[in-house]
Design a protein around this motif. Structure first.
Motif, PDB file in Angstrom:
ATOM      1  N   ALA A 148     -18.444  19.517 -25.574  1.00 33.15           N
ATOM      2  CA  ALA A 148     -18.484  20.857 -26.152  1.00 33.15           C
ATOM      3  C   ALA A 148     -18.370  20.857 -27.670  1.00 33.15           C
ATOM      4  O   ALA A 148     -18.619  21.881 -28.314  1.00 33.15           O
ATOM      5  N   ASP A 149     -17.983  19.742 -28.262  1.00 36.99           N
ATOM      6  CA  ASP A 149     -17.819  19.686 -29.711  1.00 36.99           C
ATOM      7  C   ASP A 149     -19.168  19.530 -30.414  1.00 36.99           C
ATOM      8  O   ASP A 149     -20.168  19.151 -29.806  1.00 36.99           O
ATOM      9  N   ALA A 154      -5.310  12.134 -26.189  1.00 38.70           N
ATOM     10  CA  ALA A 154      -5.414  12.878 -27.446  1.00 38.70           C
ATOM     11  C   ALA A 154      -6.781  13.551 -27.568  1.00 38.70           C
ATOM     12  O   ALA A 154      -6.895  14.673 -28.090  1.00 38.70           O
ATOM     13  N   LEU A 155      -7.826  12.890 -27.094  1.00 45.02           N
ATOM     14  CA  LEU A 155      -9.157  13.493 -27.116  1.00 45.02           C
ATOM     15  C   LEU A 155      -9.191  14.746 -26.243  1.00 45.02           C
ATOM     16  O   LEU A 155      -9.689  15.799 -26.666  1.00 45.02           O
ATOM     17  N   LEU A 156      -8.656  14.639 -25.048  1.00 46.22           N
ATOM     18  CA  LEU A 156      -8.666  15.783 -24.140  1.00 46.22           C
ATOM     19  C   LEU A 156      -7.825  16.933 -24.656  1.00 46.22           C
ATOM     20  O   LEU A 156      -8.092  18.108 -24.345  1.00 46.22           O
ATOM     21  N   ASN A 157      -6.805  16.623 -25.452  1.00 47.76           N
ATOM     22  CA  ASN A 157      -5.918  17.651 -26.004  1.00 47.76           C
ATOM     23  C   ASN A 157      -6.343  18.105 -27.403  1.00 47.76           C
ATOM     24  O   ASN A 157      -5.586  18.795 -28.096  1.00 47.76           O
ATOM     25  N   GLU A 172     -15.147   9.484 -14.925  1.00 48.49           N
ATOM     26  CA  GLU A 172     -14.119  10.162 -14.143  1.00 48.49           C
ATOM     27  C   GLU A 172     -13.603  11.436 -14.806  1.00 48.49           C
ATOM     28  O   GLU A 172     -12.727  12.106 -14.261  1.00 48.49           O
ATOM     29  N   THR A 173     -14.140  11.783 -15.984  1.00 52.17           N
ATOM     30  CA  THR A 173     -13.602  12.908 -16.735  1.00 52.17           C
ATOM     31  C   THR A 173     -14.720  13.868 -17.124  1.00 52.17           C
ATOM     32  O   THR A 173     -15.629  13.509 -17.878  1.00 52.17           O
ATOM     33  N   ASP A 174     -14.658  15.088 -16.646  1.00 48.60           N
ATOM     34  CA  ASP A 174     -15.667  16.084 -16.982  1.00 48.60           C
ATOM     35  C   ASP A 174     -15.590  16.436 -18.463  1.00 48.60           C
ATOM     36  O   ASP A 174     -14.509  16.537 -19.045  1.00 48.60           O
ATOM     37  N   GLY A 175     -16.747  16.625 -19.070  1.00 44.80           N
ATOM     38  CA  GLY A 175     -16.808  17.109 -20.432  1.00 44.80           C
ATOM     39  C   GLY A 175     -16.651  16.053 -21.500  1.00 44.80           C
ATOM     40  O   GLY A 175     -16.558  16.382 -22.684  1.00 44.80           O
ATOM     41  N   VAL A 176     -16.628  14.769 -21.122  1.00 44.28           N
ATOM     42  CA  VAL A 176     -16.533  13.677 -22.089  1.00 44.28           C
ATOM     43  C   VAL A 176     -17.821  12.856 -22.008  1.00 44.28           C
ATOM     44  O   VAL A 176     -18.260  12.493 -20.909  1.00 44.28           O
TER      45      VAL A 176
END
Length: 307
Positions: free
Chosen positions: A166-167, A217-220, A239-243
């Protein structure tokens, strides 16, 4: 070999503390930290994790005078999936672990055990004889080679960048003026420092003890990107949506086997030895060659990596 029989054959040391298992659960099926495991410029800064009063009395499994089968102690920064991490049952698994099984147990007829060790002090701990070798997704580089000797390379990796989908970061240049997360003492940290120099200082680097800290830290939204080994980051991305991986041509663009995203470095992993352990290093090199020749290496590789 099936996982049950593999687990029964492997020996383990108890984790240094609950923190390692907590980190595993906190990130993914195993958490990822570096081990490179992944590799810093020299791995020489920080607590060396030595146990002996003078750094010379560590039990590295190099002595076998009683006639029993020698046990080789392997230093490793755990977890760092898919190279070394624990499954839900708490058993140590991973690419490095199965390569250790093939090399030390199957080829050399030796018992072995993994000793969990912080990556930024792993080379001093090796040289203090706290273990016999390092297997921790460790990149071979000139700085480290001043302190240890390496086996022949057994894996190719790339430093890559992951960002939030999203960034508004879609190119290498977009990293200018941002903050990136890395694992302390790794080649990911070194790659970030090179990028910082390229950007005339317009890059902030946040270093974490384990790669899971950078991922969290990236997710936050505490960092805008994470620089790390591609295979470890790929597991986190899957395993992580949006990355996603940051795209673009990089240093590996001309290679036939290059990954389809930006690459900052091309690296080779090796097993590290003290510089007085030449005979054993040659035995391990011969064993690595043997498992490549008989197909064992490809079998293990295909279990953990696609393509």
């Amino acid at each position: 070999m099936d996982e049950d029989s593999f687990v029964k054959r492997r020996q383990y040391l108890t984790a240094v503390g609950a923190a390692g298992l907590a980190a595993t659960a906190g990130c993914s099926g195993g958490g990822s930290d570096g081990g490179d495991g992944s590799d810093g410029e020299d791995g020489m800064d920080g607590d060396d994790g030595s146990d002996g009063d003078d750094g010379t009395d560590g039990d590295d499994g190099s002595d076998g005078d009683d006639g029993e089968t020698e046990t080789v102690t392997i230093g490793s920064d755990i977890p760092y999936p898919p190279f070394e991490y624990r499954n839900e049952a708490g058993d140590l698994i991973g690419f490095d672990v199965e390569i250790a099984e093939a090399v030390f147990a199957d080829q050399l007829g030796l018992d072995y055990e993994f000793q969990e060790t912080s990556f930024d002090g792993i080379i001093p701990s090796l040289n203090n004889a706290n273990f016999r070798v390092i297997m921790s997704a460790m990149t071979i580089n000139d700085t480290r080679a001043e302190s240890v000797d390496f086996s022949d390379p057994y894996f190719t990796a790339y430093q890559t960048v992951i960002v939030l989908e999203a960034d508004d970061i879609s190119s290498r240049e977009d990293l200018r003026g941002t903050t990136v997360g890395v694992q302390r003492g790794t080649t990911g940290e070194a790659a970030a420092e090179d990028l910082q120099e390229e950007f005339d200082g317009e890059l902030t680097i946040e270093s974490y003890d384990q790669i899971n800290g950078a991922f969290d830290a990236l997710l936050n939204n505490q960092v805008s990107a994470v620089i790390n080994d591609n295979t470890v980051s790929a597991e986190f991305v899957a395993e992580t949506d949006g990355v996603v991986f940051l795209e673009g041509d990089g240093v590996a663009a001309d290679r036939d086997d290059a990954p389809p995203y930006l690459t900052l470095t091309i690296e080779e992993y090796g097993i590290a030895f003290r510089q007085d352990d030449d005979e054993f290093r040659q035995e391990v090199n011969d064993a690595l060659a043997a498992i490549r020749e008989d197909g064992t290496y490809d079998e293990i590789y295909n279990e953990y990596f696609e393509g």
